[in-house]
Design a protein around this motif. Structure first.
Motif, PDB file in Angstrom:
ATOM      1  N   CYS A 205       0.854  -1.185   0.000  1.00  8.80           N
ATOM      2  CA  CYS A 205       0.000   0.000   0.000  1.00  8.80           C
ATOM      3  C   CYS A 205       0.887   1.231   0.000  1.00  8.80           C
ATOM      4  CB  CYS A 205      -0.903  -0.020   1.238  1.00  8.80           C
ATOM      5  SG  CYS A 205      -2.262   1.180   1.223  1.00  8.80           S
ATOM      6  N   ILE A 206       0.355   2.336  -0.526  1.00  7.88           N
ATOM      7  CA  ILE A 206       1.096   3.600  -0.600  1.00  7.88           C
ATOM      8  C   ILE A 206       0.270   4.677   0.098  1.00  7.88           C
ATOM      9  CG2 ILE A 206       1.960   5.404  -2.141  1.00  7.88           C
ATOM     10  CD1 ILE A 206       2.479   3.188  -4.212  1.00  7.88           C
ATOM     11  N   GLU A 207       0.910   5.370   1.047  1.00 12.93           N
ATOM     12  CA  GLU A 207       0.259   6.483   1.752  1.00 12.93           C
ATOM     13  C   GLU A 207       0.656   7.808   1.110  1.00 12.93           C
ATOM     14  OE1 GLU A 207      -1.859   5.405   4.217  1.00 12.93           O
ATOM     15  OE2 GLU A 207      -1.130   3.435   3.556  1.00 12.93           O
ATOM     16  N   HIS A 208      -0.318   8.615   0.784  1.00 11.22           N
ATOM     17  CA  HIS A 208      -0.169   9.936   0.148  1.00 11.22           C
ATOM     18  C   HIS A 208       0.134   9.775  -1.346  1.00 11.22           C
ATOM     19  CE1 HIS A 208       0.042  11.127   4.329  1.00 11.22           C
ATOM     20  NE2 HIS A 208       1.239  10.557   4.478  1.00 11.22           N
ATOM     21  N   GLY A 209       1.331   9.335  -1.694  1.00  9.26           N
ATOM     22  CA  GLY A 209       1.669   9.087  -3.097  1.00  9.26           C
ATOM     23  C   GLY A 209       1.629  10.322  -3.968  1.00  9.26           C
ATOM     24  N   THR A 210       1.858  11.492  -3.385  1.00 10.68           N
ATOM     25  CA  THR A 210       1.648  12.742  -4.111  1.00 10.68           C
ATOM     26  C   THR A 210       2.627  12.970  -5.259  1.00 10.68           C
ATOM     27  OG1 THR A 210       2.922  13.737  -2.302  1.00 10.68           O
ATOM     28  CG2 THR A 210       0.545  14.022  -2.251  1.00 10.68           C
ATOM     29  N   GLY A 211       3.777  12.292  -5.219  1.00  9.03           N
ATOM     30  CA  GLY A 211       4.766  12.513  -6.260  1.00  9.03           C
ATOM     31  C   GLY A 211       4.710  11.522  -7.406  1.00  9.03           C
ATOM     32  N   MET A 212       3.724  10.650  -7.434  1.00  2.00           N
ATOM     33  CA  MET A 212       3.693   9.593  -8.439  1.00  2.00           C
ATOM     34  C   MET A 212       3.558  10.156  -9.848  1.00  2.00           C
ATOM     35  SD  MET A 212       1.281   6.814  -6.437  1.00  2.00           S
ATOM     36  CE  MET A 212       1.519   5.465  -7.629  1.00  2.00           C
ATOM     37  N   SER A 213       4.450   9.711 -10.728  1.00  4.30           N
ATOM     38  CA  SER A 213       4.407  10.109 -12.139  1.00  4.30           C
ATOM     39  C   SER A 213       3.400   9.254 -12.884  1.00  4.30           C
ATOM     40  CB  SER A 213       5.785   9.933 -12.766  1.00  4.30           C
ATOM     41  OG  SER A 213       6.111   8.544 -12.836  1.00  4.30           O
ATOM     42  N   ALA A 214       3.139   9.596 -14.136  1.00  4.92           N
ATOM     43  CA  ALA A 214       2.183   8.836 -14.943  1.00  4.92           C
ATOM     44  C   ALA A 214       2.610   7.385 -15.084  1.00  4.92           C
ATOM     45  CB  ALA A 214       2.033   9.490 -16.324  1.00  4.92           C
ATOM     46  N   SER A 215       3.889   7.148 -15.306  1.00  2.00           N
ATOM     47  CA  SER A 215       4.346   5.758 -15.453  1.00  2.00           C
ATOM     48  C   SER A 215       4.265   5.005 -14.132  1.00  2.00           C
ATOM     49  CB  SER A 215       5.784   5.733 -15.993  1.00  2.00           C
ATOM     50  OG  SER A 215       6.680   6.338 -15.078  1.00  2.00           O
ATOM     51  N   GLN A 216       4.518   5.692 -13.034  1.00  8.92           N
ATOM     52  CA  GLN A 216       4.408   5.046 -11.727  1.00  8.92           C
ATOM     53  C   GLN A 216       2.957   4.747 -11.379  1.00  8.92           C
ATOM     54  OE1 GLN A 216       6.477   8.064  -9.545  1.00  8.92           O
ATOM     55  NE2 GLN A 216       8.481   7.075  -9.773  1.00  8.92           N
ATOM     56  N   ILE A 217       2.073   5.639 -11.738  1.00  9.73           N
ATOM     57  CA  ILE A 217       0.643   5.388 -11.543  1.00  9.73           C
ATOM     58  C   ILE A 217       0.218   4.162 -12.350  1.00  9.73           C
ATOM     59  CG2 ILE A 217      -1.651   6.289 -12.085  1.00  9.73           C
ATOM     60  CD1 ILE A 217      -0.587   9.068 -11.293  1.00  9.73           C
ATOM     61  N   ALA A 218       0.677   4.077 -13.583  1.00  7.92           N
ATOM     62  CA  ALA A 218       0.345   2.915 -14.413  1.00  7.92           C
ATOM     63  C   ALA A 218       0.878   1.623 -13.804  1.00  7.92           C
ATOM     64  CB  ALA A 218       0.906   3.110 -15.815  1.00  7.92           C
ATOM     65  N   SER A 219       2.080   1.676 -13.247  1.00  9.30           N
ATOM     66  CA  SER A 219       2.657   0.489 -12.617  1.00  9.30           C
ATOM     67  C   SER A 219       1.867   0.073 -11.388  1.00  9.30           C
ATOM     68  CB  SER A 219       4.111   0.767 -12.234  1.00  9.30           C
ATOM     69  OG  SER A 219       4.704  -0.372 -11.654  1.00  9.30           O
ATOM     70  N   ALA A 220       1.453   1.051 -10.567  1.00 13.16           N
ATOM     71  CA  ALA A 220       0.643   0.738  -9.394  1.00 13.16           C
ATOM     72  C   ALA A 220      -0.698   0.156  -9.797  1.00 13.16           C
ATOM     73  CB  ALA A 220       0.449   1.985  -8.535  1.00 13.16           C
ATOM     74  N   ALA A 221      -1.277   0.683 -10.869  1.00 10.37           N
ATOM     75  CA  ALA A 221      -2.551   0.157 -11.354  1.00 10.37           C
ATOM     76  C   ALA A 221      -2.397  -1.281 -11.842  1.00 10.37           C
ATOM     77  CB  ALA A 221      -3.089   1.040 -12.480  1.00 10.37           C
ATOM     78  N   GLN A 222      -1.335  -1.547 -12.577  1.00  9.77           N
ATOM     79  CA  GLN A 222      -1.097  -2.902 -13.068  1.00  9.77           C
ATOM     80  C   GLN A 222      -0.942  -3.889 -11.912  1.00  9.77           C
ATOM     81  OE1 GLN A 222       2.540  -3.377 -15.283  1.00  9.77           O
ATOM     82  NE2 GLN A 222       1.831  -5.227 -16.307  1.00  9.77           N
ATOM     83  N   ARG A 223      -0.270  -3.457 -10.850  1.00  8.89           N
ATOM     84  CA  ARG A 223      -0.039  -4.322  -9.690  1.00  8.89           C
ATOM     85  C   ARG A 223      -1.204  -4.291  -8.713  1.00  8.89           C
ATOM     86  NH1 ARG A 223       6.319  -4.052  -8.661  1.00  8.89           N
ATOM     87  NH2 ARG A 223       6.988  -3.190 -10.649  1.00  8.89           N
ATOM     88  N   GLN A 224      -2.157  -3.373  -8.940  1.00  8.14           N
ATOM     89  CA  GLN A 224      -3.300  -3.176  -8.046  1.00  8.14           C
ATOM     90  C   GLN A 224      -2.852  -2.865  -6.618  1.00  8.14           C
ATOM     91  OE1 GLN A 224      -7.113  -3.315  -8.877  1.00  8.14           O
ATOM     92  NE2 GLN A 224      -5.704  -2.323 -10.318  1.00  8.14           N
ATOM     93  N   ILE A 225      -1.879  -1.964  -6.506  1.00  4.78           N
ATOM     94  CA  ILE A 225      -1.403  -1.485  -5.219  1.00  4.78           C
ATOM     95  C   ILE A 225      -2.249  -0.269  -4.827  1.00  4.78           C
ATOM     96  CG2 ILE A 225       0.543  -0.587  -3.914  1.00  4.78           C
ATOM     97  CD1 ILE A 225       0.898  -3.463  -4.915  1.00  4.78           C
ATOM     98  N   PRO A 226      -2.974  -0.336  -3.723  1.00  5.07           N
ATOM     99  CA  PRO A 226      -3.823   0.800  -3.347  1.00  5.07           C
ATOM    100  C   PRO A 226      -3.011   2.028  -2.943  1.00  5.07           C
ATOM    101  CG  PRO A 226      -4.486  -1.208  -2.203  1.00  5.07           C
ATOM    102  CD  PRO A 226      -3.156  -1.479  -2.830  1.00  5.07           C
ATOM    103  N   VAL A 227      -3.618   3.170  -3.170  1.00  2.00           N
ATOM    104  CA  VAL A 227      -3.068   4.448  -2.715  1.00  2.00           C
ATOM    105  C   VAL A 227      -4.104   5.111  -1.816  1.00  2.00           C
ATOM    106  CG1 VAL A 227      -2.338   6.773  -3.413  1.00  2.00           C
ATOM    107  CG2 VAL A 227      -1.602   4.772  -4.740  1.00  2.00           C
TER     108      VAL A 227
END
Length: 361
Positions: A205-227
């Motif tokens: 899980c990721i708390e806040h995640g305010t600095g996530m870039s577009a590619s990092q967001i896509a990676s989190a979505a692929q892995r289904q890691i909640p923010v």
């Protein structure tokens, strides 16, 4: 039956029933009879604050009376389940009470000296201590470990900015050690530089995640890691920037940029398919009992009300391994005078808060 809840009882995003009964503190979905008391309205599974700090104040640990008051404030707001995302206080003494939420503890924050808020965390002198410390906190908590992933390094003077606290390999070994103890890991992060290493390490899980870039967001979505976006907390970033601007201009610039695009950032997460959860970041610098306000902020960011409600209720309960409204489950639910799927503002005005079958608010 001790109690009947009648109207529209929302089980999840696709199902609802017209009535549930409550007897001996548990739910009876097949009940069609009458009860000693009837409450009417729109009912949802008890709300969930997945980023909350019960027992934590601005100067760290608080006394038991304040800890109890914090928990009761959350309960009164309809929060019946809390994942405590790091606290210096052992709150297990609250476990058998009906006048507070159920608390899933993550033990103590883990950070480095002078690299987090004073008095909040266990500060490890050496990065080599991280894997063992995460294993210790895994055993001390209720299946969660909280790690501070980045913070400002004030020793760098005017160039000081958010920086990761841990070398990649130490973080990966730490996650492995927590997982070996049967615990999941969540990481506080504001900085873009922290995201790739924590995703590679296998955090849960990721708390806040305010600095996530577009590619990092896509990676989190692929892995289904909640923010957990914590928009109320991110809403204070402009003030934090103002406080540090004279000494730390680079840090202030970054904080202002994250504040300015906070709503777009949450929309980006949602539209990419990243699972979102609701957390107020209460304790420390924010008051308790703000779950309705946090949900309203997420709707303001562009997340549909029904999806915010799911993130604050049945979806969060499933993620944390706790039942919602189900036959034989503990009777933890909140009743509202109108449908919160149509107007998220209704969450600020519960008709009844029911904890373990007892009306407590």
């Amino acid at each position: 039956m001790d109690l009947i809840v009648r109207g529209e009882v929302i089980l999840d995003g696709a199902r609802s029933v017209g009535q549930v009964g409550i007897a001996d503190g548990v739910l009876r979905l097949d009940d069609t009879g009458s009860g000693d008391r009837i409450i009417e309205g729109w009912a949802v599974p008890g709300l969930v604050d997945v980023h909350c700090h019960i027992g934590l104040g601005p100067l760290g640990e608080v006394e038991e009376s304040t800890t109890l008051a914090q928990a009761r404030a959350d309960l009164a707001a309809g929060t019946l389940l809390v994942r405590d995302a790091g606290s210096p206080v052992d709150t297990r003494w609250l476990a058998d009470r009906d006048d507070v939420p159920e608390i899933i503890r993550a033990g103590r924050h883990l950070a480095r000296p002078k690299r987090y808020l004073r008095y909040f965390a266990i500060e490890l002198e050496s990065v080599d201590e991280l894997p063992a410390a995460m294993a210790v906190q895994a055993r001390a908590g209720d299946g969660w470990v909280k790690v501070v992933g980045d913070w400002i390094d004030r020793a760098r003077g005017p160039a000081a900015d958010l920086e990761p606290l841990w070398p990649d390999e130490h973080l990966a070994r730490g996650v492995e050690s927590a997982h070996a103890e049967g615990a999941r890991v969540t990481v506080h992060t504001f900085a873009t530089e922290t995201i790739d290493p924590i995703l590679a390490a296998g955090v849960d899980c990721i708390e806040h995640g305010t600095g996530m870039s577009a590619s990092q967001i896509a990676s989190a979505a692929q892995r289904q890691i909640p923010v957990v976006p914590t928009l109320l907390q991110v809403g204070t970033f402009d003030k934090i920037a103002d406080q540090g601007a004279a000494k730390f201009p680079a840090f202030a610039q970054r904080m202002r940029a994250m504040h300015a695009r906070r709503y777009q950032h949450v929309r980006d997460l949602y539209e990419a398919g990243v699972p979102l959860l609701v957390g107020t970041d209460a304790g420390g610098t924010l008051a308790h009992g703000l779950i309705a306000q946090e949900c309203a902020e997420m709707v303001r960011a562009g997340v549909p009300a029904v999806d915010v409600l799911a993130a604050a209720s049945w979806a969060a309960r499933a993620y944390l391994g706790r039942p919602g409204i189900a036959e034989g489950a503990p009777a933890d639910l909140v009743v509202y005078p109108a449908d919160p799927r149509a107007d998220i503002g209704v969450l600020a005005h519960p008709t009844a808060v029911i904890r373990r079958g007892r009306v407590v608010g």
